[in-house]
Design a protein around this motif. Structure first.
Motif, PDB file in Angstrom:
ATOM      1  N   TYR A 141       1.674 -19.980   0.691  1.00 16.38           N
ATOM      2  CA  TYR A 141       1.049 -19.189   1.749  1.00 16.38           C
ATOM      3  C   TYR A 141      -0.462 -19.214   1.569  1.00 16.38           C
ATOM      4  O   TYR A 141      -0.957 -19.065   0.450  1.00 16.38           O
ATOM      5  N   PHE A 142      -1.172 -19.359   2.675  1.00 16.42           N
ATOM      6  CA  PHE A 142      -2.630 -19.356   2.643  1.00 16.42           C
ATOM      7  C   PHE A 142      -3.123 -18.238   3.563  1.00 16.42           C
ATOM      8  O   PHE A 142      -2.964 -18.317   4.786  1.00 16.42           O
ATOM      9  N   ILE A 143      -3.677 -17.191   2.965  1.00 12.90           N
ATOM     10  CA  ILE A 143      -4.236 -16.098   3.760  1.00 12.90           C
ATOM     11  C   ILE A 143      -5.678 -16.478   4.088  1.00 12.90           C
ATOM     12  O   ILE A 143      -6.587 -16.327   3.270  1.00 12.90           O
ATOM     13  N   GLU A 144      -5.852 -17.002   5.283  1.00 11.07           N
ATOM     14  CA  GLU A 144      -7.152 -17.534   5.684  1.00 11.07           C
ATOM     15  C   GLU A 144      -8.124 -16.419   6.057  1.00 11.07           C
ATOM     16  O   GLU A 144      -9.329 -16.566   5.888  1.00 11.07           O
ATOM     17  N   ASN A 145      -7.587 -15.316   6.558  1.00 10.47           N
ATOM     18  CA  ASN A 145      -8.417 -14.137   6.817  1.00 10.47           C
ATOM     19  C   ASN A 145      -7.520 -12.910   6.913  1.00 10.47           C
ATOM     20  O   ASN A 145      -6.330 -13.024   7.196  1.00 10.47           O
ATOM     21  N   LEU A 146      -8.116 -11.766   6.648  1.00 13.92           N
ATOM     22  CA  LEU A 146      -7.379 -10.504   6.734  1.00 13.92           C
ATOM     23  C   LEU A 146      -7.369 -10.101   8.212  1.00 13.92           C
ATOM     24  O   LEU A 146      -8.140  -9.258   8.658  1.00 13.92           O
ATOM     25  N   SER A 147      -6.479 -10.732   8.965  1.00 11.86           N
ATOM     26  CA  SER A 147      -6.449 -10.581  10.416  1.00 11.86           C
ATOM     27  C   SER A 147      -5.964  -9.190  10.811  1.00 11.86           C
ATOM     28  O   SER A 147      -5.370  -8.457  10.018  1.00 11.86           O
ATOM     29  N   ASP A 148      -6.202  -8.850  12.067  1.00 11.06           N
ATOM     30  CA  ASP A 148      -5.718  -7.568  12.587  1.00 11.06           C
ATOM     31  C   ASP A 148      -4.194  -7.487  12.490  1.00 11.06           C
ATOM     32  O   ASP A 148      -3.637  -6.420  12.220  1.00 11.06           O
ATOM     33  N   GLU A 149      -3.521  -8.604  12.692  1.00 13.23           N
ATOM     34  CA  GLU A 149      -2.054  -8.612  12.616  1.00 13.23           C
ATOM     35  C   GLU A 149      -1.580  -8.363  11.180  1.00 13.23           C
ATOM     36  O   GLU A 149      -0.625  -7.607  10.962  1.00 13.23           O
ATOM     37  N   LEU A 150      -2.248  -8.969  10.201  1.00 14.37           N
ATOM     38  CA  LEU A 150      -1.880  -8.733   8.808  1.00 14.37           C
ATOM     39  C   LEU A 150      -2.174  -7.292   8.405  1.00 14.37           C
ATOM     40  O   LEU A 150      -1.372  -6.650   7.710  1.00 14.37           O
ATOM     41  N   LYS A 151      -3.302  -6.761   8.853  1.00 14.91           N
ATOM     42  CA  LYS A 151      -3.621  -5.354   8.585  1.00 14.91           C
ATOM     43  C   LYS A 151      -2.530  -4.434   9.146  1.00 14.91           C
ATOM     44  O   LYS A 151      -2.124  -3.473   8.505  1.00 14.91           O
ATOM     45  N   GLU A 152      -2.074  -4.755  10.349  1.00 16.89           N
ATOM     46  CA  GLU A 152      -1.040  -3.930  10.981  1.00 16.89           C
ATOM     47  C   GLU A 152       0.279  -4.020  10.212  1.00 16.89           C
ATOM     48  O   GLU A 152       0.990  -3.023  10.067  1.00 16.89           O
ATOM     49  N   GLU A 153       0.591  -5.196   9.696  1.00 17.29           N
ATOM     50  CA  GLU A 153       1.809  -5.342   8.885  1.00 17.29           C
ATOM     51  C   GLU A 153       1.706  -4.504   7.609  1.00 17.29           C
ATOM     52  O   GLU A 153       2.687  -3.882   7.182  1.00 17.29           O
ATOM     53  N   ILE A 154       0.538  -4.505   6.985  1.00 16.82           N
ATOM     54  CA  ILE A 154       0.333  -3.689   5.790  1.00 16.82           C
ATOM     55  C   ILE A 154       0.479  -2.206   6.142  1.00 16.82           C
ATOM     56  O   ILE A 154       1.148  -1.451   5.422  1.00 16.82           O
ATOM     57  N   ARG A 155      -0.127  -1.786   7.246  1.00 15.51           N
ATOM     58  CA  ARG A 155      -0.007  -0.391   7.696  1.00 15.51           C
ATOM     59  C   ARG A 155       1.465  -0.002   7.896  1.00 15.51           C
ATOM     60  O   ARG A 155       1.920   1.036   7.435  1.00 15.51           O
ATOM     61  N   ASN A 156       2.184  -0.843   8.608  1.00 10.68           N
ATOM     62  CA  ASN A 156       3.557  -0.518   8.988  1.00 10.68           C
ATOM     63  C   ASN A 156       4.518  -0.513   7.806  1.00 10.68           C
ATOM     64  O   ASN A 156       5.556   0.154   7.848  1.00 10.68           O
ATOM     65  N   ARG A 157       4.186  -1.251   6.746  1.00  8.15           N
ATOM     66  CA  ARG A 157       5.128  -1.441   5.651  1.00  8.15           C
ATOM     67  C   ARG A 157       4.730  -0.737   4.347  1.00  8.15           C
ATOM     68  O   ARG A 157       5.535  -0.670   3.418  1.00  8.15           O
ATOM     69  N   LEU A 158       3.522  -0.209   4.286  1.00  6.66           N
ATOM     70  CA  LEU A 158       3.000   0.262   3.005  1.00  6.66           C
ATOM     71  C   LEU A 158       3.857   1.364   2.385  1.00  6.66           C
ATOM     72  O   LEU A 158       4.187   1.297   1.202  1.00  6.66           O
ATOM     73  N   VAL A 159       4.225   2.381   3.143  1.00  3.69           N
ATOM     74  CA  VAL A 159       4.991   3.500   2.574  1.00  3.69           C
ATOM     75  C   VAL A 159       6.351   3.019   2.073  1.00  3.69           C
ATOM     76  O   VAL A 159       6.769   3.354   0.956  1.00  3.69           O
ATOM     77  N   ALA A 160       7.040   2.207   2.878  1.00  2.76           N
ATOM     78  CA  ALA A 160       8.351   1.692   2.475  1.00  2.76           C
ATOM     79  C   ALA A 160       8.238   0.800   1.246  1.00  2.76           C
ATOM     80  O   ALA A 160       9.084   0.857   0.345  1.00  2.76           O
ATOM     81  N   VAL A 161       7.193  -0.017   1.175  1.00  4.92           N
ATOM     82  CA  VAL A 161       6.982  -0.892   0.017  1.00  4.92           C
ATOM     83  C   VAL A 161       6.701  -0.076  -1.243  1.00  4.92           C
ATOM     84  O   VAL A 161       7.217  -0.373  -2.324  1.00  4.92           O
ATOM     85  N   CYS A 162       5.901   0.960  -1.103  1.00  7.63           N
ATOM     86  CA  CYS A 162       5.499   1.748  -2.269  1.00  7.63           C
ATOM     87  C   CYS A 162       6.580   2.697  -2.750  1.00  7.63           C
ATOM     88  O   CYS A 162       6.745   2.905  -3.954  1.00  7.63           O
ATOM     89  N   TYR A 163       7.326   3.303  -1.813  1.00  9.15           N
ATOM     90  CA  TYR A 163       8.272   4.365  -2.166  1.00  9.15           C
ATOM     91  C   TYR A 163       9.724   4.086  -1.810  1.00  9.15           C
ATOM     92  O   TYR A 163      10.626   4.537  -2.508  1.00  9.15           O
ATOM     93  N   GLY A 164       9.970   3.424  -0.675  1.00  9.14           N
ATOM     94  CA  GLY A 164      11.331   3.190  -0.235  1.00  9.14           C
ATOM     95  C   GLY A 164      11.512   3.478   1.238  1.00  9.14           C
ATOM     96  O   GLY A 164      10.703   4.167   1.865  1.00  9.14           O
ATOM     97  N   ALA A 165      12.611   2.965   1.795  1.00  7.40           N
ATOM     98  CA  ALA A 165      12.852   3.071   3.231  1.00  7.40           C
ATOM     99  C   ALA A 165      13.064   4.515   3.682  1.00  7.40           C
ATOM    100  O   ALA A 165      12.545   4.925   4.721  1.00  7.40           O
ATOM    101  N   ASP A 166      13.835   5.283   2.922  1.00  6.26           N
ATOM    102  CA  ASP A 166      14.088   6.676   3.311  1.00  6.26           C
ATOM    103  C   ASP A 166      12.805   7.495   3.294  1.00  6.26           C
ATOM    104  O   ASP A 166      12.572   8.332   4.175  1.00  6.26           O
ATOM    105  N   GLN A 167      11.970   7.270   2.289  1.00 15.47           N
ATOM    106  CA  GLN A 167      10.716   8.004   2.179  1.00 15.47           C
ATOM    107  C   GLN A 167       9.784   7.660   3.343  1.00 15.47           C
ATOM    108  O   GLN A 167       9.020   8.510   3.807  1.00 15.47           O
ATOM    109  N   ALA A 168       9.852   6.425   3.805  1.00 13.50           N
ATOM    110  CA  ALA A 168       9.014   6.010   4.934  1.00 13.50           C
ATOM    111  C   ALA A 168       9.393   6.758   6.215  1.00 13.50           C
ATOM    112  O   ALA A 168       8.577   6.893   7.124  1.00 13.50           O
TER     113      ALA A 168
END
Length: 269
Positions: free
Chosen positions: A18-45
């Motif tokens: 994978y080559f992250i060429e830039n921190l695009s708005d779409e990648l930022k949105e994916e991080i936003r949408n997934r951060l809580v579930a990634v850090c803690y779990g699906a139920d906590q999200a």
């Protein structure tokens, strides 16, 4: 080919770059949408508790990254690198993650394996190790640096999966129990598989060649000099030839800097 805007990939069934060429708005949105579930779990999200809100999760990430005076640059690279691996694994969907990004007990290093993963298509457990860093003085190019990180991940898993340390499996069991949703019908299977691994460790029957492994690396290096798929393929077949593991999958992310991801998260908090 593009995974999402700003992220391209070169894919093989046994390894993917994978080559992250830039921190695009779409990648930022994916991080936003997934951060809580990634850090803690699906139920906590899905929880209404403020402590599991996106904003509080970002603040907690920043504390773990920034507020510990003893944290090294290597640890910062490791945190960002592992977070990116979590997000991309979620995006790809091949594996279901069975362990959280955060160490739940304290803000130090997570104990045990970086990730336990479940592959629904085969009903198999995979153990992942993530290594992150930049090119070293004795490495001539990006491919050499990527191979070096994969080699370190391989050696770490070889040692741990041949170990009789039952605490590694207790941590994996506890992590899966907390992290995976009770509504996920894969949870019972994962707990059974991890439990068998724990019992094998008690009986000193574990061997690395009975495990499927994901060897993962995040290389922070100028994107103008890209890793070469042919070099990664050569490393893959060398590892297969060593017969250390049952199955091997390699995933490597290349991104120019790690600071940009943290700066984004800090601004979100």
């Amino acid at each position: 080919m593009y995974l999402i805007q700003g992220v391209t990939k070169e894919e093989n069934s046994d390894y993917v770059l994978y080559f992250i060429e830039n921190l695009s708005d779409e990648l930022k949105e994916e991080i936003r949408n997934r951060l809580v579930a990634v850090c803690y779990g699906a139920d906590q999200a899905q929880s209404a508790l403020k402590i599991y809100s996106y904003k509080e999760t970002v603040k907690e990430f920043v504390k773990r990254y920034k507020n510990n005076s003893s944290i090294s640059e290597d640890r910062k690279k490791g945190m960002i690198g592992e977070l990116l691996v979590h997000v991309i694994l979620e995006l790809e969907g091949r594996f279901t993650t069975a362990s959280p990004f955060f160490n739940m007990e304290e803000r130090s290093f997570k104990k045990g394996y970086d990730l336990a993963l479940f592959e629904g298509a085969t009903n198999e457990l995979w153990i992942a190790e993530v290594k992150s860093g930049k090119i070293q003085k004795n490495q001539k190019d990006a491919s050499s640096a990527a191979v070096g990180l994969i080699n370190t991940a391989k050696n770490d898993l070889k040692m741990r999966l041949n170990d009789t340390n039952t605490s590694l499996w207790l941590n994996a069991l506890n992590a899966a129990k907390v992290f995976m949703s009770d509504n996920n019908n894969q949870k019972e299977v994962v707990m059974k598989l991890l439990g068998q691994c724990a019992d094998d460790a008690v009986e000193e029957n574990n061997s690395s060649n009975s495990f499927n492994v994901v060897l993962s690396a995040t290389l922070f290096h100028n994107i103008s000099e890209r890793m070469e798929a042919a070099r990664i393929e050569k490393k893959y077949f060398r590892i297969i030839g060593e017969k250390l593991f049952k199955k091997v999958f390699i995933m490597i992310i290349q991104k120019e800097t790690f600071e940009a991801v943290f700066d984004f998260l800090e601004s979100e908090g």
